[in-house]
Design a protein around this motif. Sequence first.
Motif, PDB file in Angstrom:
ATOM      1  N   SER A 170      66.180  63.895   0.844  1.00 52.23           N
ATOM      2  CA  SER A 170      65.367  62.680   0.726  1.00 52.23           C
ATOM      3  C   SER A 170      63.896  62.996   0.942  1.00 52.23           C
ATOM      4  CB  SER A 170      65.823  61.643   1.752  1.00 52.23           C
ATOM      5  OG  SER A 170      67.173  61.325   1.522  1.00 52.23           O
ATOM      6  N   ILE A 198      64.896  50.952   4.612  1.00 52.02           N
ATOM      7  CA  ILE A 198      64.990  52.055   5.578  1.00 52.02           C
ATOM      8  C   ILE A 198      64.191  51.730   6.840  1.00 52.02           C
ATOM      9  CG2 ILE A 198      64.210  54.435   5.990  1.00 52.02           C
ATOM     10  CD1 ILE A 198      65.053  55.041   3.089  1.00 52.02           C
ATOM     11  N   LEU A 199      62.967  51.265   6.639  1.00 50.40           N
ATOM     12  CA  LEU A 199      62.127  50.985   7.808  1.00 50.40           C
ATOM     13  C   LEU A 199      62.753  49.906   8.684  1.00 50.40           C
ATOM     14  CD1 LEU A 199      58.542  51.157   6.240  1.00 50.40           C
ATOM     15  CD2 LEU A 199      59.673  52.864   7.658  1.00 50.40           C
ATOM     16  N   PHE A 219      65.923  51.111  10.505  1.00 46.25           N
ATOM     17  CA  PHE A 219      65.620  52.040  11.601  1.00 46.25           C
ATOM     18  C   PHE A 219      64.919  51.335  12.772  1.00 46.25           C
ATOM     19  CE2 PHE A 219      63.035  55.389  13.659  1.00 46.25           C
ATOM     20  CZ  PHE A 219      64.037  56.296  13.955  1.00 46.25           C
ATOM     21  N   ARG A 254      54.176  68.377   7.588  1.00 45.05           N
ATOM     22  CA  ARG A 254      55.314  68.030   8.444  1.00 45.05           C
ATOM     23  C   ARG A 254      56.473  69.007   8.196  1.00 45.05           C
ATOM     24  NH1 ARG A 254      52.237  63.571   8.028  1.00 45.05           N
ATOM     25  NH2 ARG A 254      52.660  61.679   9.229  1.00 45.05           N
ATOM     26  N   ASP A 297      74.565  66.307   6.902  1.00 43.89           N
ATOM     27  CA  ASP A 297      73.606  65.202   6.956  1.00 43.89           C
ATOM     28  C   ASP A 297      72.177  65.733   6.938  1.00 43.89           C
ATOM     29  OD1 ASP A 297      75.644  63.462   6.963  1.00 43.89           O
ATOM     30  OD2 ASP A 297      75.319  62.665   8.985  1.00 43.89           O
ATOM     31  N   ARG A 334      71.923  57.517   1.158  1.00 46.57           N
ATOM     32  CA  ARG A 334      73.019  58.000   0.310  1.00 46.57           C
ATOM     33  C   ARG A 334      73.207  57.125  -0.926  1.00 46.57           C
ATOM     34  NH1 ARG A 334      75.948  58.617   5.151  1.00 46.57           N
ATOM     35  NH2 ARG A 334      75.737  60.743   5.895  1.00 46.57           N
ATOM     36  N   ASP A 353      58.481  60.038   8.039  1.00 49.32           N
ATOM     37  CA  ASP A 353      58.491  60.226   9.492  1.00 49.32           C
ATOM     38  C   ASP A 353      59.789  59.739  10.120  1.00 49.32           C
ATOM     39  OD1 ASP A 353      56.072  61.514   9.714  1.00 49.32           O
ATOM     40  OD2 ASP A 353      54.934  59.649   9.779  1.00 49.32           O
ATOM     41  N   THR A 354      60.312  58.650   9.567  1.00 46.52           N
ATOM     42  CA  THR A 354      61.592  58.132  10.068  1.00 46.52           C
ATOM     43  C   THR A 354      62.682  59.182   9.842  1.00 46.52           C
ATOM     44  OG1 THR A 354      60.903  55.882   9.552  1.00 46.52           O
ATOM     45  CG2 THR A 354      63.263  56.256   9.795  1.00 46.52           C
ATOM     46  N   ILE A 355      62.689  59.754   8.650  1.00 51.04           N
ATOM     47  CA  ILE A 355      63.705  60.777   8.344  1.00 51.04           C
ATOM     48  C   ILE A 355      63.533  61.971   9.286  1.00 51.04           C
ATOM     49  CG2 ILE A 355      64.503  62.386   6.556  1.00 51.04           C
ATOM     50  CD1 ILE A 355      63.760  60.226   4.484  1.00 51.04           C
ATOM     51  N   ARG A 366      60.181  60.574  18.665  1.00 58.82           N
ATOM     52  CA  ARG A 366      59.229  61.565  19.176  1.00 58.82           C
ATOM     53  C   ARG A 366      57.801  61.049  19.080  1.00 58.82           C
ATOM     54  NH1 ARG A 366      60.273  67.756  17.812  1.00 58.82           N
ATOM     55  NH2 ARG A 366      62.260  67.974  18.853  1.00 58.82           N
ATOM     56  N   GLU A 399      62.337  61.920  12.282  1.00 61.19           N
ATOM     57  CA  GLU A 399      62.832  61.525  13.612  1.00 61.19           C
ATOM     58  C   GLU A 399      64.343  61.748  13.686  1.00 61.19           C
ATOM     59  OE1 GLU A 399      61.349  60.689  16.271  1.00 61.19           O
ATOM     60  OE2 GLU A 399      59.366  59.936  15.756  1.00 61.19           O
ATOM     61  N   ILE A 400      65.016  61.413  12.596  1.00 59.43           N
ATOM     62  CA  ILE A 400      66.475  61.554  12.579  1.00 59.43           C
ATOM     63  C   ILE A 400      66.850  63.040  12.542  1.00 59.43           C
ATOM     64  CG2 ILE A 400      68.591  60.999  11.304  1.00 59.43           C
ATOM     65  CD1 ILE A 400      67.174  58.449  10.346  1.00 59.43           C
ATOM     66  N   ASP A 438      55.728  56.711   6.211  1.00 57.61           N
ATOM     67  CA  ASP A 438      56.460  56.210   7.384  1.00 57.61           C
ATOM     68  C   ASP A 438      57.948  56.496   7.229  1.00 57.61           C
ATOM     69  OD1 ASP A 438      54.170  55.313   8.486  1.00 57.61           O
ATOM     70  OD2 ASP A 438      54.469  53.201   8.001  1.00 57.61           O
ATOM     71  N   VAL A 439      58.440  56.387   5.999  1.00 64.56           N
ATOM     72  CA  VAL A 439      59.857  56.702   5.754  1.00 64.56           C
ATOM     73  C   VAL A 439      60.088  58.191   6.016  1.00 64.56           C
ATOM     74  CG1 VAL A 439      61.646  56.887   3.974  1.00 64.56           C
ATOM     75  CG2 VAL A 439      60.283  54.829   4.138  1.00 64.56           C
ATOM     76  N   TYR A 465      65.346  65.543  13.768  1.00 60.43           N
ATOM     77  CA  TYR A 465      65.168  66.213  15.064  1.00 60.43           C
ATOM     78  C   TYR A 465      66.418  66.123  15.944  1.00 60.43           C
ATOM     79  CZ  TYR A 465      60.176  66.588  14.060  1.00 60.43           C
ATOM     80  OH  TYR A 465      58.988  66.895  13.478  1.00 60.43           O
ATOM     81  N   GLU A 504      69.570  65.567  14.591  1.00 53.11           N
ATOM     82  CA  GLU A 504      70.747  65.649  13.736  1.00 53.11           C
ATOM     83  C   GLU A 504      71.615  66.858  14.110  1.00 53.11           C
ATOM     84  OE1 GLU A 504      71.773  63.360  11.258  1.00 53.11           O
ATOM     85  OE2 GLU A 504      73.489  64.600  11.767  1.00 53.11           O
ATOM     86  N   MET A 518      71.243  66.359   3.493  1.00 51.87           N
ATOM     87  CA  MET A 518      71.028  65.100   2.767  1.00 51.87           C
ATOM     88  C   MET A 518      69.646  64.525   3.130  1.00 51.87           C
ATOM     89  SD  MET A 518      71.091  61.545   3.175  1.00 51.87           S
ATOM     90  CE  MET A 518      71.973  61.200   4.693  1.00 51.87           C
TER      91      MET A 518
END
Lengths: 514, 612
Positions: free
Chosen positions: B296, A349-350, A353, B319, B289, A337, B275-277, A368, B279-280, B272-273, B282, B284, B292
């Motif tokens: 990203s 971020i990495l 997390f 993806r 959000d 944000r 993929d992190t997003i 996952r 993961e979130i 990787d970021v 999935y 949420e 948002m």
Amino acid sequence: MSNNDIEFNPPGGFPHEPGMGEAKEDPQAIAQAMQRKKKVAFNRVVLESSTQLLSSVYQLIKTSQIHDLNNQAFRKPLEAFCQEINTLPGEDEFNTTFVEDNVYVNDTRLRTDITNFLSIRNLGKELQIRGIGGVAFRKGIAPDELKTFIQAFVKLDQKLDSPIEALRAQMEQLNIQHIGVESFRAMSEGETTLKKGDRSKMAMKTYFTAISSYKTIMKNIQHNKLDDARKAKKIVQNLVDLCSEEGVSFTGLATIKNFDEYTYNHSVNVCILSIAFGQKLGLSKKQLCDLGAAALFHDIGKVEISLDVLNKVGKFTDQEWAMMQSHPVLGVKALLRMKGFSESTIYRILVAFQHHIGLDGSGYPNRRSPKPIHFYTKIVSICDTFDAMTTARVYQKAMTPDEALRLMSKTVHKRYDPLLLKAFINTIGVYPVGTLVQLSSQEIAVVIETHQDSALMRHPKVKVAVNIHGQYLNPPRVVDLSERNADGSFKISIVKSLDPKDFRINIPHYVLGT
Amino acid sequence: MDDRTIRSLFERQPEKSVPDTEELAEGALTTEDQEKVRLAREVFAILVKTFKSFRIYQANNELLVRFQKDLEVKMQEFFQRFEDLELRVRTDTISLLGQPIYRPQDLNDNLAHDLFRDGLRRITFHTGLPPEELLGFLDVLKRTSDRTLEQDYDLITLFWEKDFKYITYHAVEELLPEGIDPKEVEQHAEEQIDRITTMNFYSEEDDSVYVEPEFGASVDEKRQDIFDNAAPSEETILKSQLVSTFHALETEEIRHIRREIESEKTEDLLLDVADTILEIIYTEHSFEDFEMLMGSLEQILAMYIALPDLDRAAETLKRLHFLAEGFRQTSAKATAVVEAIIDRSGTEERIAPLFSGLGSGSRISPTSLGNFLVHLGPSSIPLIGRTLSETTDNDMRKNLCDVLVLMGRRYFDKVMEALGEKNERDIRNKIYILTRIGDEKSVGFFRKLLQHQNAAIRQVVVSSLVHFYNPVTRDFLIQTLNDNDPAVRISVLKSLGQTKDLKVLEAILPLVREARFHERPLQEKRVFFSTLASLGGNPLCPSLGAILSRQSLKDKDKDDEVRICAAEALGQIGSPDAVKFLKEGLAIKRKAIAKTCEEQLHLIAERLKDVQ
């Protein structure tokens, strides 16, 4: 060269020197500052090649003890060294001074990292046993002149009362004109204290400003004011500058704990430990800044968790535990944000997390498709755990730093990168700065400085806080535990670490106070 | 280490655009200083010229390289005569010794203004400044002036990161975030420092209260025991300590850590970021959000496209498709968001730059481009179609055709619409693409092309139409057997031969029996009979036998051609009946026919041998 030059000529200046608007500028001060900058600029160029040059000197000394001095193995590096000195830009001299654990080149402290530290330390030892504190190489030096010097240096009788005087006499006799030697002189306690006092104050000011700024940024995020990424970066830049100046002793700041504002203090402490660790690993300035910012924001998700949950003494309910475990995800969202997206954001971020995910995939949040843990996360995880373990909370007693390291070592393969944990201990020492210890002399002391030499890790510099009669000392007495008896044994050793609470010792006072 | 010696803790006051009070009359300077100012103006004039070129041209541009060289030479000249070049930065002026050396009128294109705005007040170029630092300096200026800096960057941060060794500077900056009182920060820091520096132990009554130390005060009685025991031996100490299990890092371990640091690529980390997003996403539950987070992901995708890093852009798109697929059953709203992002990533505005520099020397490989485009949404199709029409690069053409084939299976109408027919190349592209898409809606287009004036096109269309084989297309193909070009007719026959459709047999057998069949070229006759053989098989042997044995009194040579073709068709069938008719043919007086029968019998025998 005086030691004042060394200590008060930090290339970046003190990061938190109050700003000067146009109206406040004093022309004379500016002129002096710019003059100083000019010198600094030259020094920085020299510093670039310094670690290599110093390593070369050590290699030449070693090689001369193995090979004939006309052997190519000696001759080639000898010629290369002279050429390098003769083509250095600017000033005429490459002046090296060893003061305690630090090495200065042309008055500027040299940053060492794990790749060059050993050879430079060994060179310092070779000089010290001959009573030499510094060597200067001047432009115009020829290979044969250097060869003659090294020959005389290696053959110098170390048992003489004043080996350096004997060496100087020989140098004059041998017409060595482009090399100079300086006596070894341990810095007196008064000098150290005076300088450290000023530096510590400046460092603490940076530290508390960082905390205030970070606290405000967190609050701004809570209120959806999201344009503070640049300011956060500047906080970290200041800390990186500070770390460049202070070296490992910079981690002393992380001994400052704040019970009431744990999250803010903890975040800045993790940032400090990570920067110091990263610097030891040889990261560049920009990398240190990215790492530091990622460390600073690692717990940013906690901004959305109520203090009742964060500071709960008893066991968490399932809902509370789920809330706690959600902070890495909340952190990522908060970071996303914030306005803009830069390379720095990636690391933040990495790290936000991943910092509770173990090397074996354990921990949280659930994923996952697990991905490898980023290098910076591995660093931050170690620093995060270390600071959390050594900080008292409503629900836990603080561990002593060495206890924390021991516990972390036990779970290392599951949770942390074993190699990095080892490197971390190499960085902060087995008795990190701020550890309260009992000495073999029965006294109680606080570790105030660790030696970079891993062989001396168990023998840091301490301030004795309580004497053998159980009485507090004011002022405390500084003792270097690396001092040895004539038979080579250490004069005083650490027996064990102690809980500062039991003795009501305010650790930062000893570490950072004068 | 940078040389940012002065950084304000406090909010920077708005700088007023006041005249340079230090500005002196040039006459007040010594001759030497006047000369210094003159040379500095020359340096800065070239610097500005170089900077303008630097903003426009690529690094290897001849003009830029020349300007850079000139700048280096001029700077050296200055350094040799006057050593360091120390400049002061004002709102719109850069000055030396109180004399402006740079002061353009336009604030929108004023370097001094850009530097001043970000807090720079003085800058010094030191003697020995190497070309790479000069280049780095220009890069900082470019990023600042072009306003292409990321959110958390400004000029001073860039200077800090560049870590220049021959350029030092003096800046004022605001360091504290919004909503904080600098005085409070200062006061709080002072209080904390005071507590740390003056108080060395806590009160016995209250942990949070520090008390002044008194020399000789004793530690808590409960802890006095610690002083009663004798000191343990060195061995005991070692056993109890972490140090007993701790070792210094080995060289190889250090190398290993360095490798890990150096092997990192920002581009991979961005994925990787992503993929992190994901993961979130999935897990949420909040749609706000979710949007948002999706925003990203869209930013990341846009970054990859802009780089361009099309392999990773393709990975991100994959993806997104996977995500859309997952939501399809559960949330139409979420699916729509994902699909909209996929489609927006293919808009002309976003992908047009990818096509602008295609061809030889392009950094984009046709394969990467293809792999990326294929995952885009329908908005990308018109531009891809136009690019296909314009490209002269064969690899690119093939790749774009294949992309449109795959896209056409999802968005047929869009692809159909995007494909031009301006020239034969367009038409060939369209035939290739529509054939492979295999949508029956293409048949009308193919039928129309059967009338195309170019026989080669008609020939290709015939081969394509067989992919849509049905009674309707069969009729089109059979009608084409009357095409005036034998090559087209041969194509039709070959295509029909693959169908195994007896209706085709029924249609072409009468043609063979027509008297004018003799007029067709030998090659065509051969293909006719070969087609009959493959469609009719053994039941056709009597008819073929009849043609073989029948003798015409008219044009004996033409008649022989037909009979030879019949013998070859019998040889192709190779059944016992076919052998019987061929053996009978051995007795035919026309030598060429008898010889063909003999050869066919031989070939059949050989085939049988192979089978056995």
